[in-house]
Design a protein around this motif. Structure first.
Motif, PDB file in Angstrom:
ATOM      1  N   ALA A  43       0.799  -1.228   0.000  1.00 53.37           N
ATOM      2  CA  ALA A  43       0.000   0.000   0.000  1.00 53.37           C
ATOM      3  C   ALA A  43       0.828   1.273   0.000  1.00 53.37           C
ATOM      4  O   ALA A  43       0.278   2.360  -0.179  1.00 53.37           O
ATOM      5  CB  ALA A  43      -0.931   0.001   1.213  1.00 53.37           C
ATOM      6  N   ASP A  44       2.129   1.175   0.193  1.00 54.84           N
ATOM      7  CA  ASP A  44       2.961   2.371   0.242  1.00 54.84           C
ATOM      8  C   ASP A  44       4.350   2.009  -0.265  1.00 54.84           C
ATOM      9  O   ASP A  44       4.731   0.829  -0.245  1.00 54.84           O
ATOM     10  CB  ASP A  44       3.037   2.884   1.687  1.00 54.84           C
ATOM     11  N   ASP A  45       5.122   3.010  -0.698  1.00 53.78           N
ATOM     12  CA  ASP A  45       6.492   2.726  -1.130  1.00 53.78           C
ATOM     13  C   ASP A  45       7.261   2.123   0.037  1.00 53.78           C
ATOM     14  O   ASP A  45       7.270   2.692   1.128  1.00 53.78           O
ATOM     15  CB  ASP A  45       7.188   3.995  -1.613  1.00 53.78           C
ATOM     16  N   PRO A  46       7.898   0.976  -0.187  1.00 54.11           N
ATOM     17  CA  PRO A  46       8.623   0.316   0.904  1.00 54.11           C
ATOM     18  C   PRO A  46       9.777   1.178   1.414  1.00 54.11           C
ATOM     19  O   PRO A  46      10.501   1.791   0.646  1.00 54.11           O
ATOM     20  CB  PRO A  46       9.153  -0.964   0.266  1.00 54.11           C
ATOM     21  N   ALA A  47       9.917   1.210   2.729  1.00 57.08           N
ATOM     22  CA  ALA A  47      11.023   1.954   3.344  1.00 57.08           C
ATOM     23  C   ALA A  47      12.245   1.061   3.419  1.00 57.08           C
ATOM     24  O   ALA A  47      12.144  -0.107   3.756  1.00 57.08           O
ATOM     25  CB  ALA A  47      10.614   2.412   4.738  1.00 57.08           C
ATOM     26  N   ARG A  48      13.406   1.623   3.088  1.00 53.34           N
ATOM     27  CA  ARG A  48      14.657   0.883   3.233  1.00 53.34           C
ATOM     28  C   ARG A  48      15.443   1.418   4.412  1.00 53.34           C
ATOM     29  O   ARG A  48      16.591   1.102   4.599  1.00 53.34           O
ATOM     30  CB  ARG A  48      15.517   1.051   1.974  1.00 53.34           C
ATOM     31  N   ALA A  49      14.820   2.290   5.197  1.00 54.90           N
ATOM     32  CA  ALA A  49      15.563   3.079   6.154  1.00 54.90           C
ATOM     33  C   ALA A  49      16.138   2.315   7.336  1.00 54.90           C
ATOM     34  O   ALA A  49      17.223   2.623   7.779  1.00 54.90           O
ATOM     35  CB  ALA A  49      14.679   4.198   6.672  1.00 54.90           C
ATOM     36  N   PHE A  50      15.446   1.342   7.861  1.00 60.22           N
ATOM     37  CA  PHE A  50      15.905   0.747   9.102  1.00 60.22           C
ATOM     38  C   PHE A  50      15.792  -0.758   9.064  1.00 60.22           C
ATOM     39  O   PHE A  50      14.937  -1.321   8.406  1.00 60.22           O
ATOM     40  CB  PHE A  50      15.110   1.332  10.286  1.00 60.22           C
ATOM     41  N   LEU A  51      16.638  -1.392   9.811  1.00 63.30           N
ATOM     42  CA  LEU A  51      16.756  -2.833   9.878  1.00 63.30           C
ATOM     43  C   LEU A  51      15.426  -3.569   9.945  1.00 63.30           C
ATOM     44  O   LEU A  51      15.182  -4.493   9.207  1.00 63.30           O
ATOM     45  CB  LEU A  51      17.610  -3.162  11.100  1.00 63.30           C
ATOM     46  N   PHE A  52      14.548  -3.202  10.839  1.00 59.05           N
ATOM     47  CA  PHE A  52      13.321  -3.961  11.041  1.00 59.05           C
ATOM     48  C   PHE A  52      12.133  -3.383  10.290  1.00 59.05           C
ATOM     49  O   PHE A  52      11.015  -3.810  10.490  1.00 59.05           O
ATOM     50  CB  PHE A  52      13.007  -4.063  12.537  1.00 59.05           C
ATOM     51  N   ALA A  53      12.380  -2.388   9.440  1.00 64.54           N
ATOM     52  CA  ALA A  53      11.278  -1.807   8.666  1.00 64.54           C
ATOM     53  C   ALA A  53      10.646  -2.884   7.796  1.00 64.54           C
ATOM     54  O   ALA A  53      11.334  -3.712   7.228  1.00 64.54           O
ATOM     55  CB  ALA A  53      11.783  -0.662   7.795  1.00 64.54           C
ATOM     56  N   GLY A  54       9.352  -2.852   7.717  1.00 69.06           N
ATOM     57  CA  GLY A  54       8.656  -3.841   6.908  1.00 69.06           C
ATOM     58  C   GLY A  54       7.907  -3.176   5.781  1.00 69.06           C
ATOM     59  O   GLY A  54       8.409  -2.241   5.159  1.00 69.06           O
ATOM     60  N   TYR A  55       6.715  -3.636   5.537  1.00 68.78           N
ATOM     61  CA  TYR A  55       5.893  -3.122   4.459  1.00 68.78           C
ATOM     62  C   TYR A  55       4.555  -2.648   5.016  1.00 68.78           C
ATOM     63  O   TYR A  55       4.003  -3.253   5.932  1.00 68.78           O
ATOM     64  CB  TYR A  55       5.616  -4.218   3.425  1.00 68.78           C
ATOM     65  N   LYS A  56       4.045  -1.551   4.442  1.00 66.29           N
ATOM     66  CA  LYS A  56       2.675  -1.135   4.716  1.00 66.29           C
ATOM     67  C   LYS A  56       1.821  -1.812   3.666  1.00 66.29           C
ATOM     68  O   LYS A  56       2.052  -1.659   2.475  1.00 66.29           O
ATOM     69  CB  LYS A  56       2.510   0.375   4.638  1.00 66.29           C
ATOM     70  N   ILE A  57       0.853  -2.602   4.128  1.00 71.46           N
ATOM     71  CA  ILE A  57       0.026  -3.375   3.217  1.00 71.46           C
ATOM     72  C   ILE A  57      -1.440  -3.010   3.392  1.00 71.46           C
ATOM     73  O   ILE A  57      -1.831  -2.430   4.403  1.00 71.46           O
ATOM     74  CB  ILE A  57       0.211  -4.892   3.447  1.00 71.46           C
TER      75      ILE A  57
END
Length: 147
Positions: free
Chosen positions: A108-122
Motif C-alpha cells: 500500500a505504500d512505497d517500501p522503506a529501506r531506512a531501518f533494519l526492522f522496517a517492513g511493508y505497509k500493506i
C-alpha cells in the motif's frame, strides 16, 4: 573490440566458446535478503561482482544493508537468500498469526529501506492498512502465471 584479434590468441577460449555469466538481478536492485544473524528478511541493495576465469566465470552477490546504525556489506549472499523488494501495488500474501494462514493483500505504500526492522505497509482485502515485518510477506501469483 576482440574482432581484430587473431583466433589463435584465444585458442579454445575464443569469445564464442566462453561461457557467459549473467546475473539474475542487476547491480543496484533493491532487495530483501535473509539475515542468518538476525533470522529475518532485511532491506538492502544488490551489488554483483564478476570473477572466476574465462572458462568458469562466477558471479558474487553482495548486499549493502542498512542496519540503522551504519551501512554494512554482506558478501557472497546466495541467490536463494534474497528476493527483489516488493513494489507499490504489488499483489502479496501476508501471514496471519491469528488464523495461521496466508491472506491476500497488496503493498500500500512505497517500501522503506531506512531501518533494519522496517517492513511493508500493506492493504488487506478488507481495506485495512497495516504495517507488517518483511518475514510475514510473500509474493502472490495468479494461478497459471509463469513464475
Amino acid at each position: 573490440p576482440q574482432d581484430d584479434v587473431p583466433d589463435e590468441i584465444f585458442g579454445d577460449e575464443s569469445p564464442e566458446n566462453v561461457p557467459v555469466a549473467t546475473p539474475f538481478l542487476p547491480t543496484g536492485t533493491d532487495v530483501d535478503f535473509y539475515s542468518i544473524t538476525w533470522k529475518l528478511w532485511m532491506p538492502g541493495r544488490l551489488f554483483v561482482m564478476k570473477g572466476g576465469t574465462n572458462a568458469e566465470p562466477r558471479l558474487y552477490y553482495n548486499i549493502e544493508a542498512d542496519t540503522g546504525r551504519r551501512r554494512q556489506i554482506r558478501h557472497n549472499v546466495r541467490p536463494n537468500g534474497m528476493r527483489r523488494a516488493l513494489a507499490l501495488g504489488e499483489a502479496i500474501e501476508v501471514y496471519s498469526t491469528h488464523t495461521k494462514t496466508w491472506q491476500p493483500a497488496v503493498i500500500a505504500d512505497d517500501p522503506a529501506r531506512a531501518f533494519l526492522f522496517a517492513g511493508y505497509k500493506i492493504e488487506l482485502s478488507s481495506g485495512e492498512r497495516v504495517d507488517v515485518p518483511r518475514h510475514f510477506v510473500r509474493r502472490r501469483y495468479d494461478e497459471g502465471a509463469a513464475v
